[in-house]
Design an enzyme around this catalytic site. Structure first.
Site: not given
Length: 157
Positions: A52, A119, A96
Site C-alpha cells: 500500500k 477500507d 491493518q
C-alpha cells in the site's frame, strides 16, 4: 472466453490515479495522504501494508505508516486512530487487520471517521453501500467489480 489481466488493469488504474493526482497538484490542490496503522509483526500484514505504501508512492500520494507493538493497549490504539481522524493533513486511514486478540476490531473500526475509512469497514460506510449511496467500499469486492466492468463481463442471470 474472456481473459482478465489483473496486473495490467492494476497498472492502468495506477496510471489513471497518478494522472489525476498530477492534475490536482497542478491546480494547486492538496496531495492525497493515506495513513496505515500496523499493529504487531505479522508477516503477511507487513507485506500488504508495504504494498500500500509503495502504491501511494507510485501514484503521487503521501503516506504515513504507523507501526505499533503488538502489546499496545486498546485504549492507546484508539487514541492513535483518534489523532489520525483529527489530523486534517491525512485524508484516508487504514488499520491493518488482524489485530491482536486483546483489541476489539469493532471498537477500532467504529472509531475511524467514515470519511477517512478507505477500507469501507465502518458501519456508516457499510450502511451507505447497502443503500446504494456513495460510500467507500472494501477493496477486494470493489476491485472485482471494476475488473468485470473494464472487461465488459456480463453478470446478469
Amino acid at each position: 472466453m474472456i481473459l482478465i489481466d489483473g496486473k495490467k488493469t492494476s497498472a492502468d488504474i495506477k496510471n489513471e490515479i497518478a494522472a489525476r493526482v498530477a492534475e490536482i497538484k497542478a491546480e494547486g490542490g492538496k496531495t492525497p495522504h493515506l495513513a496505515a496503522v500496523l499493529v504487531g509483526s505479522d508477516g503477511a500484514s507487513q507485506t500488504y501494508v508495504g504494498a500500500k505504501v509503495k502504491a501511494c508512492e507510485e501514484v503521487g500520494f503521501q503516506s504515513t505508516l504507523v507501526r505499533l507493538d503488538s502489546d499496545i493497549s486498546e485504549a492507546e490504539l484508539l487514541k492513535v486512530v483518534e489523532d489520525i481522524n483529527n489530523n486534517p493533513d491525512i485524508d484516508g486511514l487504514i488499520v491493518q487487520l488482524p489485530l491482536p486478540k486483546h483489541i476489539s476490531v469493532d471498537k477500532v473500526t467504529n472509531k475511524i471517521k467514515p470519511e477517512k475509512d478507505v477500507d469501507g469497514f465502518t458501519p456508516a460506510n457499510v450502511g451507505r453501500m447497502t443503500l446504494n449511496w456513495p460510500a467507500y467500499v472494501a477493496a477486494t469486492p470493489y476491485g472485482i467489480v471494476e475488473l468485470l466492468k473494464r472487461y465488459n463481463v456480463e453478470t446478469s442471470g
